[in-house]
Design an enzyme around this catalytic site. Structure first.
Site, PDB file in Angstrom:
ATOM      1  N   LYS A 175       0.823  -1.211   0.000  1.00  0.00           N
ATOM      2  CA  LYS A 175       0.000   0.000   0.000  1.00  0.00           C
ATOM      3  C   LYS A 175       0.853   1.255   0.000  1.00  0.00           C
ATOM      4  CE  LYS A 175      -4.371  -1.681   1.812  1.00  0.00           C
ATOM      5  NZ  LYS A 175      -5.387  -1.582   2.868  1.00  0.00           N
ATOM      6  N   LYS A 231      -4.289 -11.178  -6.442  1.00  0.00           N
ATOM      7  CA  LYS A 231      -5.580 -11.446  -5.798  1.00  0.00           C
ATOM      8  C   LYS A 231      -6.657 -10.508  -6.350  1.00  0.00           C
ATOM      9  CE  LYS A 231      -5.536  -8.353  -1.868  1.00  0.00           C
ATOM     10  NZ  LYS A 231      -5.845  -8.029  -0.521  1.00  0.00           N
ATOM     11  N   LYS A 279     -10.789  -4.890  -5.074  1.00  0.00           N
ATOM     12  CA  LYS A 279     -11.672  -3.816  -5.533  1.00  0.00           C
ATOM     13  C   LYS A 279     -10.881  -2.619  -6.031  1.00  0.00           C
ATOM     14  CE  LYS A 279     -12.236  -3.354  -0.628  1.00  0.00           C
ATOM     15  NZ  LYS A 279     -13.113  -3.844   0.410  1.00  0.00           N
TER      16      LYS A 279
END
Ligand code: TYM
Length: 329
Positions: free
Chosen positions: A111, A193, A196
């Site tokens: 992130k 993976k 969203k």
């Protein structure tokens, strides 16, 4: 009865990965265990949110989880920011968590690379807030997908460390990670993976996607050139589709291989799409009702927060007393 705790971020779309990896288990565990569930909205602001959109997403996620089958009568279901003990215990646990431990979190590294312009302290200490969520309820089991394993391991370490310094205070939680569905991959890049935040919306299926969009996304799913429906190493795209199909239909891989013997990927992808559409249809119908009923939603999350506060305050007080804070009179 064992205690189950889990949470999900209301950060926009809830995907088929969230559903198959975690939410499906939240529902099935409700009858047998004492379950407590939350929307982890404090975690969500580690990435900048537009206030109106954030409020909307949170309410939508709440309604959607009810539609998935979270039963607030059986399982207190609350919004994390409405229960003040979470931020409080998180601070305490921050002081029992090492910089190096947080630095090793792969999700932080990912992130931080992705949001390089906003690597805030909350993003860094996110796992100690997650540990607080779990430990406040003395949870035995935490149903999550495989991507949360490292965070869970850290929560265990923090609990053991605190218990070791003082005396047993927190239950050391175990993960409850499904055999099938723990890691649903992107339909466009099966080495990653399903997420969203994928720039390519064809990579993920949202639980609230329209049936025609779901069918189209599965039709376009990346497979391989062998044109044989079988589960095998190196066939990541097909393996992922088989995993999804098996999880929603209850069929085994052998049955699926037999059913599609001699058939091409076109037929298979259409079948997976249709099975997913049928599985999600009743959830989408219930969602449409819940989201209209704002008063009912408010009643549920308000009661959920009251129950959660009562349970979690006991743990917070116990932990603070051990540290040496003067108890409130
Ligand atoms: P979140 O909101 O990213 O995801 C919610 C749940 O969905 C699972 N999941 C997946 N499972 C299978 N395949 C995928 N592609 C996939 N993507 C997501 C996640 O593993 C998770 O179980 N930090 C947590 C929220 C949280 C939490 C907690 C969880 C906050 N406090 C305490 C458990 C206990 C998160 O961001 O999940």
């Amino acid at each position: 009865k064992k205690v189950i705790f889990s949470a999900i971020q209301p950060s926009g779309t809830i995907t088929l990965g969230n559903y198959l990896g975690a939410l499906k288990n939240w529902i099935s565990l409700q009858d047998e265990y004492n379950c407590i569930y939350a929307l982890a909205d404090l975690h969500t602001i580690t990435v900048r949110q537009e206030p109106a959109k954030f409020r909307h997403n949170t309410l939508e996620a709440y309604a959607l989880l009810l539609a998935c089958g979270v039963d607030p009568e059986k399982s207190p279901f609350f919004i994390q920011s409405q229960v003040c003990t979470h931020a409080q215990l998180a601070w305490v646990l921050n002081c029992y968590t090492q910089f190096g431990e947080l630095q090793r979190m792969t999700q932080f590294k990912d992130k931080a690379a992705k949001h390089a312009d906003n690597v805030n302290a909350g993003l860094f200490t996110y796992p100690s807030l997650m540990a607080a969520d779990i430990l406040l309820y003395q949870a035995d089991l935490v149903p999550v997908g495989a991507d949360q394993k490292q965070h869970l391991e850290l929560a265990r370490n923090i609990a053991e460390r605190f218990n070791g310094i003082y005396s047993p205070t927190f239950t050391v939680p175990d993960g409850y990670i499904p055999k099938q569905g723990a890691r649903i991959m992107s339909l466009q890049d099966p080495s990653r993976k399903m997420s969203k935040s994928d720039e390519n919306a064809n990579g993920y299926v949202a639980v609230l996607d329209k049936p025609e969009d779901i069918l189209r996304k599965f039709k376009r799913a990346v497979t391989d050139s062998e044109a044989c429906v079988r589960y095998a190493e190196g066939k990541d795209g097909v393996n992922n589709l088989m995993g999804i199909y098996a999880t929603v239909t209850g069929l085994t891989y052998e049955q699926i291989e037999k059913d599609f013997e001699g058939k091409g990927y076109g037929d298979f992808k259409a079948a997976v799409g249709e099975a997913v559409v049928e599985h999600l249809r009743p959830i989408q119908e219930r969602y449409a009702d819940y989201i209209k009923n704002k008063d009912y939603l408010e009643k549920c999350y308000t009661e959920g927060a009251q129950k959660a506060l009562a349970i979690s305050s006991r743990t917070l007080n116990k932990a603070m007393k051990k540290v040496g804070f003067i108890p409130k009179a």
